[in-house]
Design an enzyme around this catalytic site. Structure first.
Site, PDB file in Angstrom:
ATOM      1  N   LYS A 251       0.853  -1.205   0.000  1.00  0.00           N
ATOM      2  CA  LYS A 251       0.000   0.000   0.000  1.00  0.00           C
ATOM      3  C   LYS A 251       0.882   1.246   0.000  1.00  0.00           C
ATOM      4  O   LYS A 251       1.704   1.429   0.881  1.00  0.00           O
ATOM      5  CB  LYS A 251      -0.911  -0.006   1.231  1.00  0.00           C
ATOM      6  CG  LYS A 251      -1.696   1.307   1.438  1.00  0.00           C
ATOM      7  CD  LYS A 251      -2.610   1.260   2.663  1.00  0.00           C
ATOM      8  CE  LYS A 251      -3.235   2.630   2.943  1.00  0.00           C
ATOM      9  NZ  LYS A 251      -4.075   2.635   4.168  1.00  0.00           N
ATOM     10  N   ASP A 256      -2.465  10.172   3.805  1.00  0.00           N
ATOM     11  CA  ASP A 256      -3.871   9.801   3.966  1.00  0.00           C
ATOM     12  C   ASP A 256      -4.581  10.816   4.865  1.00  0.00           C
ATOM     13  O   ASP A 256      -4.517  10.718   6.086  1.00  0.00           O
ATOM     14  CB  ASP A 256      -3.964   8.387   4.567  1.00  0.00           C
ATOM     15  CG  ASP A 256      -5.410   7.934   4.749  1.00  0.00           C
ATOM     16  OD1 ASP A 256      -6.318   8.597   4.199  1.00  0.00           O
ATOM     17  OD2 ASP A 256      -5.620   6.908   5.444  1.00  0.00           O
ATOM     18  N   LYS A 263      -9.955  12.894   8.412  1.00  0.00           N
ATOM     19  CA  LYS A 263      -9.482  12.461   9.732  1.00  0.00           C
ATOM     20  C   LYS A 263      -9.400  13.651  10.680  1.00  0.00           C
ATOM     21  O   LYS A 263      -9.251  14.788  10.225  1.00  0.00           O
ATOM     22  CB  LYS A 263      -8.064  11.864   9.596  1.00  0.00           C
ATOM     23  CG  LYS A 263      -8.012  10.516   8.898  1.00  0.00           C
ATOM     24  CD  LYS A 263      -6.590   9.992   8.873  1.00  0.00           C
ATOM     25  CE  LYS A 263      -6.513   8.641   8.185  1.00  0.00           C
ATOM     26  NZ  LYS A 263      -7.198   7.563   8.906  1.00  0.00           N
ATOM     27  N   ASP A 274       1.642   6.226   5.667  1.00  0.00           N
ATOM     28  CA  ASP A 274       0.656   5.310   5.096  1.00  0.00           C
ATOM     29  C   ASP A 274       1.147   4.626   3.808  1.00  0.00           C
ATOM     30  O   ASP A 274       0.407   3.897   3.160  1.00  0.00           O
ATOM     31  CB  ASP A 274      -0.662   6.056   4.859  1.00  0.00           C
ATOM     32  CG  ASP A 274      -1.881   5.159   4.995  1.00  0.00           C
ATOM     33  OD1 ASP A 274      -1.759   4.077   5.596  1.00  0.00           O
ATOM     34  OD2 ASP A 274      -2.954   5.540   4.483  1.00  0.00           O
ATOM     35  N   GLU A 335      -9.416   3.820   2.135  1.00  0.00           N
ATOM     36  CA  GLU A 335      -8.867   3.927   0.779  1.00  0.00           C
ATOM     37  C   GLU A 335      -7.839   2.847   0.474  1.00  0.00           C
ATOM     38  O   GLU A 335      -7.630   2.513  -0.688  1.00  0.00           O
ATOM     39  CB  GLU A 335      -8.253   5.319   0.566  1.00  0.00           C
ATOM     40  CG  GLU A 335      -6.802   5.498   1.043  1.00  0.00           C
ATOM     41  CD  GLU A 335      -6.617   5.313   2.542  1.00  0.00           C
ATOM     42  OE1 GLU A 335      -7.613   5.431   3.270  1.00  0.00           O
ATOM     43  OE2 GLU A 335      -5.488   5.023   2.984  1.00  0.00           O
ATOM     44  N   ARG A 337      -7.775  -0.381   0.959  1.00  0.00           N
ATOM     45  CA  ARG A 337      -8.343  -1.572   0.323  1.00  0.00           C
ATOM     46  C   ARG A 337      -8.728  -1.282  -1.130  1.00  0.00           C
ATOM     47  O   ARG A 337      -8.741  -2.189  -1.961  1.00  0.00           O
ATOM     48  CB  ARG A 337      -9.534  -2.082   1.144  1.00  0.00           C
ATOM     49  CG  ARG A 337     -10.645  -1.110   1.282  1.00  0.00           C
ATOM     50  CD  ARG A 337     -11.580  -1.413   2.448  1.00  0.00           C
ATOM     51  NE  ARG A 337     -11.039  -0.991   3.746  1.00  0.00           N
ATOM     52  CZ  ARG A 337     -11.646  -1.172   4.908  1.00  0.00           C
ATOM     53  NH1 ARG A 337     -12.821  -1.781   4.966  1.00  0.00           N
ATOM     54  NH2 ARG A 337     -11.088  -0.752   6.032  1.00  0.00           N
TER      55      ARG A 337
HETATM   56  N1  BES Z   1      -4.242   4.424   6.967  1.00  0.00           N
HETATM   57  C1  BES Z   1      -5.413   4.181   7.735  1.00  0.00           C
HETATM   58  C2  BES Z   1      -5.197   3.143   8.821  1.00  0.00           C
HETATM   59  C3  BES Z   1      -4.404   3.588  10.022  1.00  0.00           C
HETATM   60  C4  BES Z   1      -4.993   4.325  11.018  1.00  0.00           C
HETATM   61  C5  BES Z   1      -3.103   3.180  10.162  1.00  0.00           C
HETATM   62  C6  BES Z   1      -4.266   4.676  12.136  1.00  0.00           C
HETATM   63  C7  BES Z   1      -2.375   3.530  11.285  1.00  0.00           C
HETATM   64  C8  BES Z   1      -2.962   4.284  12.265  1.00  0.00           C
HETATM   65  C9  BES Z   1      -6.535   3.672   6.836  1.00  0.00           C
HETATM   66  O1  BES Z   1      -6.537   4.167   5.553  1.00  0.00           O
HETATM   67  C10 BES Z   1      -7.803   4.109   7.474  1.00  0.00           C
HETATM   68  O2  BES Z   1      -8.027   5.276   7.573  1.00  0.00           O
HETATM   69  N2  BES Z   1      -8.606   3.152   7.901  1.00  0.00           N
HETATM   70  C11 BES Z   1      -9.824   3.449   8.549  1.00  0.00           C
HETATM   71  C12 BES Z   1     -10.845   2.468   8.063  1.00  0.00           C
HETATM   72  C13 BES Z   1     -12.256   2.793   8.506  1.00  0.00           C
HETATM   73  C14 BES Z   1     -12.745   4.039   7.813  1.00  0.00           C
HETATM   74  C15 BES Z   1     -13.150   1.625   8.188  1.00  0.00           C
HETATM   75  C16 BES Z   1      -9.617   3.311  10.055  1.00  0.00           C
HETATM   76  O3  BES Z   1      -8.883   2.419  10.466  1.00  0.00           O
HETATM   77  O4  BES Z   1     -10.142   4.140  10.780  1.00  0.00           O
HETATM   78 ZN    ZN Z   2      -4.765   4.769   4.798  1.00  0.00          ZN
HETATM   79 MN    MN Z   3      -7.545   6.022   5.387  1.00  0.00          MN
END
Ligand code: BES
Ligand code: ZN
Ligand code: MN
Length: 479
Positions: A251, A256, A263, A274, A335, A337
């Site tokens: 990835k 992000d 966020k 990310d 994003e 996935r």
């Molecule tokens: N890059 C993030 C995951 C992440 C979050 C990695 C915190 C390390 C620390 C990913 O793209 C993301 O935002 N995932 C969301 C998914 C949710 C919207 C279903 C998440 O984990 O909040």
């Molecule tokens: Zn992400």
């Molecule tokens: Mn994300």
């Protein structure tokens, strides 16, 4: 950083020139007749030193020792984990601007995994990021002599460890760089520069080619940013063309923001990490470049930014992925996935023996496993156990998570074949279930490294994980 393997017993170690000598002492240490042995035996006898891992005694200009500093460091039973702990403490204790050459010697003959742990730990403790500092104070330790008391068959594992360090540090470098110094185009440049090594080829696709491939999910993520996406294809060809490759997918979200599902501001800077999955794939290729093993490996990196703009994808939008499945994007922050699913479809053309994707995919995985173990997801027991044991032996741990179909219930939607998010419950697993829909054609595993790819807080920085795990897996499964 330069590593050299030498045969050194304690009397030779005492004569070895350098700025600091670290003597690793296990509980089974038997003193010889040399000066260092006498010194060690004395400190143990009077209770000034213990052989428990992490216990240290720092000496300045000890008599009969060529190095001006010496550290006697306990390593308990001498396991890889204990040696990692001991060197973390011992290297930190002698780290100083004028300590440039380090001599690390084992007082008793170690296992090969222990030597690997020593090499990686010495590098880890002395690593410094400097790229975006105006007056860089780089790493002081430039040379490490690894001394073993007597001849061994450890050289191949030593070489693997040195290559792993190269790969880990390459991954750290790119993951640590801020997003404006590690754009998708710059990542592609890094991948291209790896193609100067023997047996490595690199191809980079841009927006036009990706549109032609109909990677609708990947394009949807990229469309909110001015920075053009890149799809990186790396190949390491060390075996006959007829041998099917292992495909690694990383990835590569270089930043992000969450997109329209933005966020919160706190710690958002950490979303420059990310692309750590992508960085780990680059790192593995850097290590392969060094080792030149007889295997075939393909690296795929979908890379772009996830930003907001008048052109950004919106919650509720439905896009069509490369394999024709339609996806309702209910949350633009899920994003990873979306970029991965199209890369997984692209992987089919290599007829892979296995595909492993590596991604900072979910905050839920951080909640589940913290920073100790990466999440491992696979429907293939053989592949899962190979990755698990690669993690154990390289001290780059992971833990298998379930993939029951019941977890996919929440991904159902009335408006597309699948939604990109389910509820909050089991978030790391539902993300993996989403990816699994794109992996019917090959054995597949997914590593969620959201908790393990970087450290937060005062010591904020990339860890280079899971380069050591992947390298061990690739080399072990080749045997
Ligand atoms: N890059 C993030 C995951 C992440 C979050 C990695 C915190 C390390 C620390 C990913 O793209 C993301 O935002 N995932 C969301 C998914 C949710 C919207 C279903 C998440 O984990 O909040
Ligand atoms: Zn992400
Ligand atoms: Mn994300």
């Amino acid at each position: 950083m330069n590593f050299e393997l030498k045969t050194l017993d304690l009397s030779a170690a005492a004569n070895e020139k350098g700025d600091a000598l670290i003597v690793l002492l296990s509980q089974s240490f038997k003193p010889g007749k040399d000066v260092l042995s006498a010194l060690v035996a004395h400190t143990l006898k009077v209770g000034d030193l213990e052989t428990k891992a992490g216990k240290l005694l720092v000496l300045y200009r000890p008599a009969g020792v060529a190095c001006s500093r010496a550290v006697l460091a306990g390593i308990g039973e001498g396991s890889a984990k204990e040696v990692r702990q001991a060197l973390g403490a011992a290297v930190a204790a002698v780290k100083a601007p004028n300590v440039k050459k380090l001599v690390i010697c084992f007082a008793t003959l170690p296992q090969e995994e222990t030597v690997r742990a020593a090499v990686i730990a010495a590098a880890e403790t002395s690593y410094v990021y400097t790229t975006t500092k105006s007056k860089p104070e780089g790493r002081s330790i430039q040379r490490v002599v690894m001394g073993l008391p007597g001849p061994t068959k450890i050289k191949p594992m030593f070489d693997q460890a040195v290559a792993a360090v190269k790969g880990i540090e390459y991954a750290k470098e790119w993951a640590n760089r801020p997003a404006n110094h590690a754009t998708p185009s710059l990542l592609a440049g890094a991948a291209r520069s790896l193609a100067k090594f023997p047996n490595i080829k690199c191809e980079v696709l841009g927006p036009k080619e990706v549109a032609k491939l109909a990677m609708g999910a990947f394009m949807a993520v990229a469309q909110g940013s001015e920075e053009p996406l890149r799809f990186i294809v790396l190949r390491y060809e060390g075996a006959a063309k007829s041998e099917s490759p292992t495909v690694l997918v990383g990835k590569g979200i270089t930043f992000d923001s969450g997109g329209i599902s933005i966020k919160p501001a706190a710690e958002m800077d950490e979303m420059k990490f990310d692309m750590s999955g992508a960085a780990s794939v680059l790192g593995v290729f850097r290590a392969l470049a060094e080792l030149q093993p007889n295997i075939n490996v393909v690296g795929l990196i979908p890379t772009c930014e996830n930003l907001l703009s008048g052109r950004a994808v919106k919650p509720g939008d439905v896009v069509t992925s490369m394999n024709g499945q339609t996806i309702e994007i209910l949350n633009t922050d899920a994003e990873g996935r979306l970029v991965l699913c199209d890369a997984l479809t692209y992987a089919e053309r290599f007829k892979p023996r296995a595909v492993v994707d590596v991604a900072t995919l979910t905050g839920a995985c951080v909640v589940a496993l913290g920073g100790v173990r990466s999440g491992l997801f696979s429907g293939d027991d053989e592949l899962a156990s190979a990755l698990l044991s690669a993690g154990e032996s390289s001290l780059d741990l992971c833990w298998r998570m379930p993939l029951d179909d019941d977890y996919a219930e929440g991904l159902k939607t009335s408006f597309a074949d699948v939604a990109n998010v389910a509820g909050r419950a089991g978030g790391a697993i539902t993300a993996a279930k989403f990816l699994q829909r794109f992996t019917a054609k090959f054995p597949w595993a997914h590593l969620d490294i959201a908790g393990t790819a970087w450290k937060s807080g005062a010591a904020k920085g990339a860890t280079g994980r899971p380069v050591a795990l992947l390298l061990d897996y690739l080399l072990t499964s080749a045997k």
